[in-house]
Structures are given as structure tokens and as C-alpha cells.
Design a protein around this motif. Structure first.
Motif, PDB file in Angstrom:
ATOM      1  N   ILE A  50     137.852  67.616  41.238  1.00 31.85           N
ATOM      2  CA  ILE A  50     138.819  68.126  41.956  1.00 31.85           C
ATOM      3  C   ILE A  50     137.237  69.187  43.227  1.00 31.85           C
ATOM      4  CG2 ILE A  50     139.988  69.952  41.054  1.00 31.85           C
ATOM      5  CD1 ILE A  50     141.678  69.891  42.782  1.00 31.85           C
ATOM      6  N   ALA A  51     137.767  68.972  43.819  1.00 33.80           N
ATOM      7  CA  ALA A  51     136.483  70.173  44.374  1.00 33.80           C
ATOM      8  C   ALA A  51     137.043  71.792  45.289  1.00 33.80           C
ATOM      9  CB  ALA A  51     135.559  69.520  45.109  1.00 33.80           C
ATOM     10  N   ALA A  52     136.589  72.683  44.457  1.00 36.89           N
ATOM     11  CA  ALA A  52     136.794  73.941  45.391  1.00 36.89           C
ATOM     12  C   ALA A  52     137.676  74.369  46.262  1.00 36.89           C
ATOM     13  CB  ALA A  52     135.731  75.101  45.046  1.00 36.89           C
ATOM     14  N   ASN A  53     136.862  73.409  47.354  1.00 37.64           N
ATOM     15  CA  ASN A  53     137.407  73.050  49.187  1.00 37.64           C
ATOM     16  C   ASN A  53     138.684  72.810  48.681  1.00 37.64           C
ATOM     17  OD1 ASN A  53     134.700  72.431  48.502  1.00 37.64           O
ATOM     18  ND2 ASN A  53     134.658  72.422  50.872  1.00 37.64           N
ATOM     19  N   GLN A  54     139.156  71.754  47.787  1.00 34.67           N
ATOM     20  CA  GLN A  54     140.573  71.747  48.723  1.00 34.67           C
ATOM     21  C   GLN A  54     141.472  72.822  47.555  1.00 34.67           C
ATOM     22  OE1 GLN A  54     139.076  67.867  45.511  1.00 34.67           O
ATOM     23  NE2 GLN A  54     140.657  67.025  47.071  1.00 34.67           N
ATOM     24  N   VAL A  55     141.107  73.789  47.469  1.00 31.88           N
ATOM     25  CA  VAL A  55     142.382  74.203  47.137  1.00 31.88           C
ATOM     26  C   VAL A  55     141.747  75.288  48.117  1.00 31.88           C
ATOM     27  CG1 VAL A  55     142.336  74.124  44.456  1.00 31.88           C
ATOM     28  CG2 VAL A  55     141.084  75.493  44.637  1.00 31.88           C
ATOM     29  N   GLY A  56     141.206  75.273  48.733  1.00 32.02           N
ATOM     30  CA  GLY A  56     141.158  76.440  49.916  1.00 32.02           C
ATOM     31  C   GLY A  56     139.967  76.901  49.468  1.00 32.02           C
ATOM     32  N   GLU A  57     138.854  77.020  48.241  1.00 33.40           N
ATOM     33  CA  GLU A  57     138.027  77.890  48.708  1.00 33.40           C
ATOM     34  C   GLU A  57     136.595  77.102  48.919  1.00 33.40           C
ATOM     35  OE1 GLU A  57     138.363  81.367  46.533  1.00 33.40           O
ATOM     36  OE2 GLU A  57     140.039  80.778  45.824  1.00 33.40           O
ATOM     37  N   ALA A  58     135.836  77.264  49.766  1.00 29.84           N
ATOM     38  CA  ALA A  58     134.053  76.684  50.224  1.00 29.84           C
ATOM     39  C   ALA A  58     133.027  77.459  48.942  1.00 29.84           C
ATOM     40  CB  ALA A  58     134.830  76.667  51.597  1.00 29.84           C
ATOM     41  N   LEU A  59     133.589  76.936  48.009  1.00 29.54           N
ATOM     42  CA  LEU A  59     132.265  77.304  47.076  1.00 29.54           C
ATOM     43  C   LEU A  59     131.974  76.492  45.838  1.00 29.54           C
ATOM     44  CD1 LEU A  59     134.317  80.278  45.334  1.00 29.54           C
ATOM     45  CD2 LEU A  59     132.076  81.068  47.118  1.00 29.54           C
ATOM     46  N   ARG A  60     130.789  76.157  45.696  1.00 29.03           N
ATOM     47  CA  ARG A  60     130.044  74.458  45.759  1.00 29.03           C
ATOM     48  C   ARG A  60     130.270  74.923  43.524  1.00 29.03           C
ATOM     49  NH1 ARG A  60     127.138  72.388  49.323  1.00 29.03           N
ATOM     50  NH2 ARG A  60     126.358  70.932  47.909  1.00 29.03           N
ATOM     51  N   VAL A  61     131.370  74.148  43.802  1.00 32.70           N
ATOM     52  CA  VAL A  61     132.528  74.244  42.466  1.00 32.70           C
ATOM     53  C   VAL A  61     133.554  73.490  42.245  1.00 32.70           C
ATOM     54  CG1 VAL A  61     133.950  75.635  40.181  1.00 32.70           C
ATOM     55  CG2 VAL A  61     132.416  76.393  41.868  1.00 32.70           C
ATOM     56  N   ALA A  62     132.669  72.738  41.495  1.00 28.87           N
ATOM     57  CA  ALA A  62     133.799  70.710  40.982  1.00 28.87           C
ATOM     58  C   ALA A  62     133.801  70.249  40.084  1.00 28.87           C
ATOM     59  CB  ALA A  62     132.997  69.448  41.877  1.00 28.87           C
ATOM     60  N   ILE A  63     135.084  69.864  39.765  1.00 31.78           N
ATOM     61  CA  ILE A  63     135.708  69.111  37.958  1.00 31.78           C
ATOM     62  C   ILE A  63     135.791  67.530  38.081  1.00 31.78           C
ATOM     63  CG2 ILE A  63     137.107  69.155  36.468  1.00 31.78           C
ATOM     64  CD1 ILE A  63     136.789  72.280  36.788  1.00 31.78           C
ATOM     65  N   VAL A  64     134.867  67.108  36.702  1.00 28.71           N
ATOM     66  CA  VAL A  64     135.022  65.283  37.037  1.00 28.71           C
ATOM     67  C   VAL A  64     135.653  65.495  36.084  1.00 28.71           C
ATOM     68  CG1 VAL A  64     134.017  63.511  36.626  1.00 28.71           C
ATOM     69  CG2 VAL A  64     132.885  64.689  38.053  1.00 28.71           C
ATOM     70  N   GLU A  65     136.813  64.899  35.013  1.00 27.61           N
ATOM     71  CA  GLU A  65     137.250  64.395  33.914  1.00 27.61           C
ATOM     72  C   GLU A  65     138.467  62.807  34.047  1.00 27.61           C
ATOM     73  OE1 GLU A  65     139.653  67.158  30.688  1.00 27.61           O
ATOM     74  OE2 GLU A  65     140.509  66.644  32.876  1.00 27.61           O
ATOM     75  N   VAL A  66     137.983  61.754  33.902  1.00 24.18           N
ATOM     76  CA  VAL A  66     138.504  61.100  33.783  1.00 24.18           C
ATOM     77  C   VAL A  66     139.080  60.064  32.315  1.00 24.18           C
ATOM     78  CG1 VAL A  66     139.092  58.294  34.932  1.00 24.18           C
ATOM     79  CG2 VAL A  66     137.690  60.032  35.694  1.00 24.18           C
ATOM     80  N   GLU A  67     140.865  60.779  31.989  1.00 23.64           N
ATOM     81  CA  GLU A  67     141.010  60.528  30.965  1.00 23.64           C
ATOM     82  C   GLU A  67     140.870  58.798  30.154  1.00 23.64           C
ATOM     83  OE1 GLU A  67     142.608  61.948  33.549  1.00 23.64           O
ATOM     84  OE2 GLU A  67     143.387  63.929  32.805  1.00 23.64           O
ATOM     85  N   GLU A  68     141.158  59.147  29.219  1.00 25.76           N
ATOM     86  CA  GLU A  68     141.691  57.469  29.164  1.00 25.76           C
ATOM     87  C   GLU A  68     142.892  57.028  29.810  1.00 25.76           C
ATOM     88  OE1 GLU A  68     139.774  54.261  28.075  1.00 25.76           O
ATOM     89  OE2 GLU A  68     139.349  55.769  26.707  1.00 25.76           O
ATOM     90  N   GLY A  69     142.684  55.629  30.304  1.00 22.82           N
ATOM     91  CA  GLY A  69     143.745  55.397  31.157  1.00 22.82           C
ATOM     92  C   GLY A  69     144.762  55.935  32.509  1.00 22.82           C
ATOM     93  N   ASN A  70     144.108  56.718  32.858  1.00 25.41           N
ATOM     94  CA  ASN A  70     143.950  57.561  33.808  1.00 25.41           C
ATOM     95  C   ASN A  70     145.116  57.194  34.993  1.00 25.41           C
ATOM     96  OD1 ASN A  70     143.485  58.144  36.952  1.00 25.41           O
ATOM     97  ND2 ASN A  70     143.131  60.448  36.100  1.00 25.41           N
TER      98      ASN A  70
END
Ligand code: NI
Length: 191
Positions: A50-70
Motif C-alpha cells: 500500500i502507498a501513502a497516496n492510497q490513504v490520502g497522503e501524497a508522501l513518498r512512503v509505501a509498504i510491501v508485505e506478502v504473508e504466506e498464502g495471502n
């Protein structure tokens, strides 16, 4: 920490290039809280990132995380929680691969688009430490998708519209072919 609303395609913030954060801002309680909220929101919605834009904040922050069996992307290799701040991507040799993607901000749609098979990504972690890593295969695609968000780009911009499908029709008509095509990448380690 709280789960934030994810904005949908059509919201201008998704088209806004996000701005970089200074180290001072990154260390502030407000930005650390935003990072915690992004992690919680990603987990609550079962995204791969998910990227910060997606919660309404245009800041260069994002998360990547894939759990086993997402549940959204059961075929993706697991990726440990990675917070990327001010990321810069450089494609490495190896060409591109057609990947099928979805997005939390594009409800019930998937599409197929080319992604670089190998990338170098430089970023700050949430503590301001400089990171320099190589990502490959489907994991490389996930990182490219999130950094695209920070540039105001959505997967629908890069996809051939003739490949668009709802999640149900993807499962029915495209999933098996896609998984056969990328089976070598699924086995590949993420980084
Ligand atoms: Ni997305």
C-alpha cells in the motif's frame, strides 16, 4: 494505530506525484503514525502493499508485505514487512514479464501489464537507514506497483485494456494461464 479508508480510482490524490520526506519529517510522530496506519490498513485489506497516496497522503512512503498464502495473491512469494521511504527504482538487465495485477484502489478489476524482471531499489527504511537492494520476479513487480503509486501511476495506465477482468472472471478464465506463464518466477526467491 488505525485502519484508514483506502481511496478509489477517481480520487485526485492517486494522480498526485507524492513528495519526498526529509529525515526530520520521517522521525516525527506524525509520519511514524502514518507508517503504522499503512501497515495496519494493508493487513486489514489483505493487500501485497500500500502507498501513502492510497490513504490520502501524497508522501513518498509505501509498504510491501506478502504473508504466506495471502488471500488476494496466494501465488506470490512471501515478502517480509518492508517500509520504503523516498524509493528510487533502477531496472536491471533481464527484460520484462507480463504480470497480472490488482490494486486496493481499483475495486474488482485486474489487468496484465509488463514489469521489469529485476530491479535495484534504493530507499530509506522507517528509521532513516539507507537501503540498497535487488528484487526479482513477482516481488520486483510488487515494488514497481507501489512506487508507481508514489508517481501518480495506476496499473490500469500500463495494462492492455483488453486484459481487464473482474476478480471472478480472472479466476475463471485467466488464472491458470497466468500461473503457468509465471511459474518459474513464483519459485524464484523474492530478493
Ligand atoms: Ni495498488
Amino acid at each position: 494505530m488505525s485502519v484508514r479508508d483506502v481511496v478509489a480510482i477517481g480520487d485526485p490524490v492517486l494522480r498526485q506525484p507524492a513528495r519526498e520526506l526529509s529525515r526530520e519529517e520521517l522521525g516525527s510522530p506524525q509520519i511514524q503514525r502514518l507508517i503504522d496506519d499503512l501497515i495496519e490498513t494493508k493487513r486489514a485489506t489483505h493487500g501485497a502493499g500500500i502507498a501513502a497516496n492510497q490513504v490520502g497522503e501524497a508522501l513518498r512512503v509505501a509498504i510491501v508485505e506478502v504473508e504466506e498464502g495471502n488471500p488476494r495473491y496466494p501465488y506470490k512469494p512471501a515478502v517480509p514487512l518492508t517500509v520504503i521511504v523516498n524509493p528510487v527504482i533502477e531496472p536491471l538487465d533481464g527484460g520484462t514479464v507480463e504480470i497480472n495485477e490488482g490494486c486496493l484502489s481499483v475495486p474488482d478489476l485486474r489487468g496484465t501489464l509488463p514489469r521489469h524482471l529485476a530491479i535495484r531499489i534504493r530507499y530509506l527504511d522507517r528509521f532513516g537507514e539507507e537501503r540498497d537492494e535487488v528484487k526479482r520476479g513477482l516481488t520486483a513487480g510488487t515494488f514497481q506497483h507501489e512506487v508507481d503509486h508514489l508517481d501518480g501511476v495506476l496499473f490500469v495506465d500500463r495494462a492492455d485494456p483488453r486484459t481487464f477482468a473482474t476478480w471472478e472472471q480472472f479466476e475463471r478464465y485467466q488464472r491458470d494461464d497466468f500461473l503457468r506463464r509465471v511459474s518459474g518466477l513464483v519459485d524464484q526467491v523474492g530478493s
